[in-house]
Design an enzyme around this catalytic site. Sequence first.
Site, PDB file in Angstrom:
ATOM      1  N   ASN A 119      -1.485 -25.866  17.486  1.00 12.81           N
ATOM      2  CA  ASN A 119      -0.862 -26.105  16.004  1.00 12.81           C
ATOM      3  C   ASN A 119      -2.679 -24.847  15.804  1.00 12.81           C
ATOM      4  OD1 ASN A 119      -0.995 -24.908  13.966  1.00 12.81           O
ATOM      5  ND2 ASN A 119       0.591 -26.677  13.840  1.00 12.81           N
ATOM      6  N   ARG A 120      -2.515 -24.172  14.755  1.00 11.82           N
ATOM      7  CA  ARG A 120      -3.973 -23.540  14.080  1.00 11.82           C
ATOM      8  C   ARG A 120      -5.069 -23.972  13.917  1.00 11.82           C
ATOM      9  NH1 ARG A 120       1.745 -21.704  13.054  1.00 11.82           N
ATOM     10  NH2 ARG A 120       1.857 -19.319  13.353  1.00 11.82           N
ATOM     11  N   HIS A 149      -2.838 -22.753  19.495  1.00 14.09           N
ATOM     12  CA  HIS A 149      -2.341 -23.273  20.601  1.00 14.09           C
ATOM     13  C   HIS A 149      -3.454 -22.951  21.374  1.00 14.09           C
ATOM     14  CE1 HIS A 149       1.532 -24.253  18.747  1.00 14.09           C
ATOM     15  NE2 HIS A 149       2.060 -23.254  19.056  1.00 14.09           N
ATOM     16  N   HIS A 223       5.532 -28.461  23.376  1.00 17.67           N
ATOM     17  CA  HIS A 223       6.025 -27.757  22.637  1.00 17.67           C
ATOM     18  C   HIS A 223       7.379 -26.629  23.151  1.00 17.67           C
ATOM     19  CE1 HIS A 223       5.977 -23.717  20.552  1.00 17.67           C
ATOM     20  NE2 HIS A 223       4.546 -23.933  19.894  1.00 17.67           N
ATOM     21  N   SER A 224       8.284 -27.875  23.312  1.00 13.77           N
ATOM     22  CA  SER A 224       9.359 -27.841  23.543  1.00 13.77           C
ATOM     23  C   SER A 224      10.148 -27.048  22.821  1.00 13.77           C
ATOM     24  CB  SER A 224      10.291 -28.919  24.700  1.00 13.77           C
ATOM     25  OG  SER A 224      10.144 -29.078  25.809  1.00 13.77           O
ATOM     26  N   TYR A 225      11.696 -26.071  23.178  1.00 15.25           N
ATOM     27  CA  TYR A 225      12.380 -25.578  22.185  1.00 15.25           C
ATOM     28  C   TYR A 225      13.287 -26.337  22.816  1.00 15.25           C
ATOM     29  CZ  TYR A 225       9.477 -21.419  20.749  1.00 15.25           C
ATOM     30  OH  TYR A 225       7.877 -20.851  20.410  1.00 15.25           O
ATOM     31  N   ASP A 295       8.386 -24.461   9.048  1.00 22.38           N
ATOM     32  CA  ASP A 295       7.316 -23.492   9.955  1.00 22.38           C
ATOM     33  C   ASP A 295       6.224 -24.599   9.434  1.00 22.38           C
ATOM     34  OD1 ASP A 295       5.363 -23.389  11.766  1.00 22.38           O
ATOM     35  OD2 ASP A 295       5.957 -20.603  12.287  1.00 22.38           O
ATOM     36  N   GLN A 333       5.331 -31.591  13.679  1.00 22.36           N
ATOM     37  CA  GLN A 333       5.231 -29.505  12.916  1.00 22.36           C
ATOM     38  C   GLN A 333       6.805 -29.269  13.224  1.00 22.36           C
ATOM     39  OE1 GLN A 333       2.688 -27.786  11.575  1.00 22.36           O
ATOM     40  NE2 GLN A 333       4.172 -25.230  11.757  1.00 22.36           N
ATOM     41  N   GLU A 361       6.709 -31.133  17.184  1.00 24.50           N
ATOM     42  CA  GLU A 361       5.798 -30.850  17.595  1.00 24.50           C
ATOM     43  C   GLU A 361       4.729 -32.850  16.870  1.00 24.50           C
ATOM     44  OE1 GLU A 361       4.034 -26.737  17.844  1.00 24.50           O
ATOM     45  OE2 GLU A 361       5.955 -26.479  16.784  1.00 24.50           O
TER      46      GLU A 361
END
Length: 396
Positions: A119-120, A149, A223-225, A295, A333, A361
């Site tokens: 994340n940020r 990330h 971080h899977s989609y 998001d 997230q 996440e």
Amino acid sequence: MKSLTLVLPLVAMSVLLSSCDNGGESTGGEPKTEPVKGAQSVSEAIFGQMPDGADAKIFTLANANGMEAKITEYGAILVSLTTPDKNGTLADVTHGYDTLEGWLTNTSYFGATVGRFGNRIADGKFTLDGKEYTLATNNDPGGIPCHLHGGIKGFDKVLWKGESFEGEGARGVNLTYVSPDGEEGYPGTLTTVVTYTLTDKNELIWEARATSDAPTVLNVVHHSYWNLSGDATTSINDHELTLYAEHYLPTDAGLIPTGQVASVAETPMDFRSAHVIGERVEAAFEALKLGAGYDHAWVLSGEKDGELNKAARLKDPETGRVMTISTNQPAIQFYGGNFLDGTVTGKGGVVYEHRTALCLETENYPDAPNNPEAPSAVLRAGETYYHKMVHAFSAE
Ligand code: BGC
């Protein structure tokens, strides 16, 4: 230290080295013999070569119900995961690439382990024990630079060392990476072990343990989609989502939490009961406008699933596939694939269009090192960071 669970040093696991019990060694990327349905196995092969010529292995875990998880040493990435639908039909429910080359040349973090700080981090800066550290600003939502990330060459872009193991009703792989002091601007030599375990109860367990020789900050994230339909051309707007959270973290235009912890009540952020994602994603709501959709981080309420926090339940109504997520982390997230824009071609030549996958996440709060209200993201020498995330799959 509110968020860090201290655990004993890594328990020695029964490691099954080169456990190619189905004749798995090959250099072509796939095991020579695929595990047959119902045959629990763990095998390894070479997925491809790094730019310096080093081999990146791929491990295939198969469970008693025919589920199969593939994990590569590059980025400690989940390459694919097949799960049964309500008719027992198995399909891969993750976005990604067919080859290592795909991951080497793209930066969408598909299936990756992200870190050191997932994340940020605002402006790529944080202060620890009175000293300011500067990280790469590799992302700029709303035109505002931030660190995302783990930076330019984060955990998703390095080669981990994998070793498979077999346990009771489960099999998995431990992946180790030693990040040198100063890498991507972070202090401390950080040793991280990520473990993927596929159980015969149709769970994929992802764990991260880390130790450092000096104080540092971290937030190691999976971080899977996901697209539970198994058809990566379809929109995830039809999926039904539950988030076990009463609050979310509003952000500024740069997707950095403002420090406010807002109630989800009477907002499109309320997923306390199941909602179809597309139902409110276009609502005229400030947070959704800033995020170009969902998001955001939601603060988990602490409702328990055993010792873990219930985090999310995702269902594809068409195929009946359900995935639940539980964790020891304080937040999740939910990213709705808003930045997928048809410019990336993935597995099977499929072009990944807008919102054809989503990420769930589990993690600490975004920008935690700069937020005094957030659970601490600091790890000191002698402590062990531990993040556990259980994905449980079923169909109804
Ligand atoms: C973030 C998104 C970002 C994406 C990149 C997610 O974790 O929330 O803002 O674009 O990762 O894959």
